[in-house]
Write a protein that holds these residues in place. Structure first.
Motif, PDB file in Angstrom:
ATOM      1  N   LYS A  39       0.676  -1.500   0.192  1.00 24.79           N
ATOM      2  CA  LYS A  39       0.031   0.220   0.095  1.00 24.79           C
ATOM      3  C   LYS A  39       0.813   1.149   0.061  1.00 24.79           C
ATOM      4  N   PRO A  40       1.820   1.497   0.768  1.00 26.23           N
ATOM      5  CA  PRO A  40       2.479   2.693   0.672  1.00 26.23           C
ATOM      6  C   PRO A  40       3.413   2.860  -0.560  1.00 26.23           C
ATOM      7  N   VAL A  44       2.992   6.017  -2.555  1.00 22.97           N
ATOM      8  CA  VAL A  44       4.161   7.026  -2.933  1.00 22.97           C
ATOM      9  C   VAL A  44       4.278   7.267  -4.724  1.00 22.97           C
ATOM     10  N   ALA A  45       4.132   6.072  -5.275  1.00 27.10           N
ATOM     11  CA  ALA A  45       4.160   6.114  -6.716  1.00 27.10           C
ATOM     12  C   ALA A  45       3.094   6.872  -7.312  1.00 27.10           C
ATOM     13  N   ARG A  46       1.822   7.013  -6.873  1.00 27.13           N
ATOM     14  CA  ARG A  46       0.610   7.556  -7.227  1.00 27.13           C
ATOM     15  C   ARG A  46       0.973   9.232  -6.950  1.00 27.13           C
ATOM     16  N   THR A  82      12.639   4.225  -0.830  1.00 22.18           N
ATOM     17  CA  THR A  82      12.780   2.823  -0.235  1.00 22.18           C
ATOM     18  C   THR A  82      11.454   2.624   0.578  1.00 22.18           C
ATOM     19  N   VAL A  83      10.395   2.103   0.597  1.00 18.42           N
ATOM     20  CA  VAL A  83       9.763   1.651   1.668  1.00 18.42           C
ATOM     21  C   VAL A  83      10.192   0.403   2.283  1.00 18.42           C
ATOM     22  N   THR A  92       7.651   6.901   7.564  1.00 17.92           N
ATOM     23  CA  THR A  92       8.647   7.568   6.925  1.00 17.92           C
ATOM     24  C   THR A  92       9.273   6.682   5.836  1.00 17.92           C
ATOM     25  N   VAL A  93       9.778   7.254   4.755  1.00 18.06           N
ATOM     26  CA  VAL A  93      10.886   6.215   3.712  1.00 18.06           C
ATOM     27  C   VAL A  93      12.050   6.920   3.533  1.00 18.06           C
TER      28      VAL A  93
END
Length: 144
Positions: A39-40, A44-46, A82-83, A92-93
């Motif tokens: 999901k994250p 993030v990509a979206r 990076t997730v 956070t990433v």
């Protein structure tokens, strides 16, 4: 020229395209194939794409994180988000810059905004580093 080789490792070459001319501006990848990352990762990509940042998702978690970084460095992708397990804990990433391989950690919101600013040239990686502590990456960039 834009073609470089990592110091001390002639096997690791990369294109050092400026973000404005790189085909993909940002790689988004999970640390592993853990289900909590899906999901994250897509969020993030979206958000990057919605902000006008061409992003590529590399969810081939069977390869090591270092190999996935190296593969995208060879393509000239300037940034990688990076997730990881900490993402699930605190949202956070990490953000990695291709040429220096240095990484910072911040909230997803802040990292997405930073990438947009880095891509449009309104901030530099040096500016980012002056405002954010580095993440210790002693093993995350290895290709073993």
């Amino acid at each position: 020229h834009s073609f470089n080789v990592r110091a001390g490792d002639e096997q690791r070459s990369f294109f050092s395209f400026k973000p404005a001319v790189a085909p993909f501006k940002c790689l988004v990848l999970p640390l592993s194939g853990h289900p909590s990352f899906a999901k994250p990762l897509q969020d993030v990509a979206r958000r990057l794409r919605a902000g006008g940042v061409p992003a590529r998702v590399d969810d081939a978690a069977s390869a090591s994180i270092g190999r996935r970084y190296a593969r995208n460095d060879e393509l000239g992708t300037p940034f990688a988000i990076t997730v990881d397990f900490q993402t699930a804990d605190d949202g956070t990433v990490t953000l990695r810059e291709r040429d220096t391989t240095k990484q910072i950690r911040a909230s997803i919101d802040e990292i997405v905004e930073l990438v947009k600013c880095l891509v449009n040239g309104s901030t530099s990686w040096d500016d980012v580093l002056s405002k954010h502590p580095l993440v210790n990456t002693s093993t995350s960039d290895s290709t073993a």
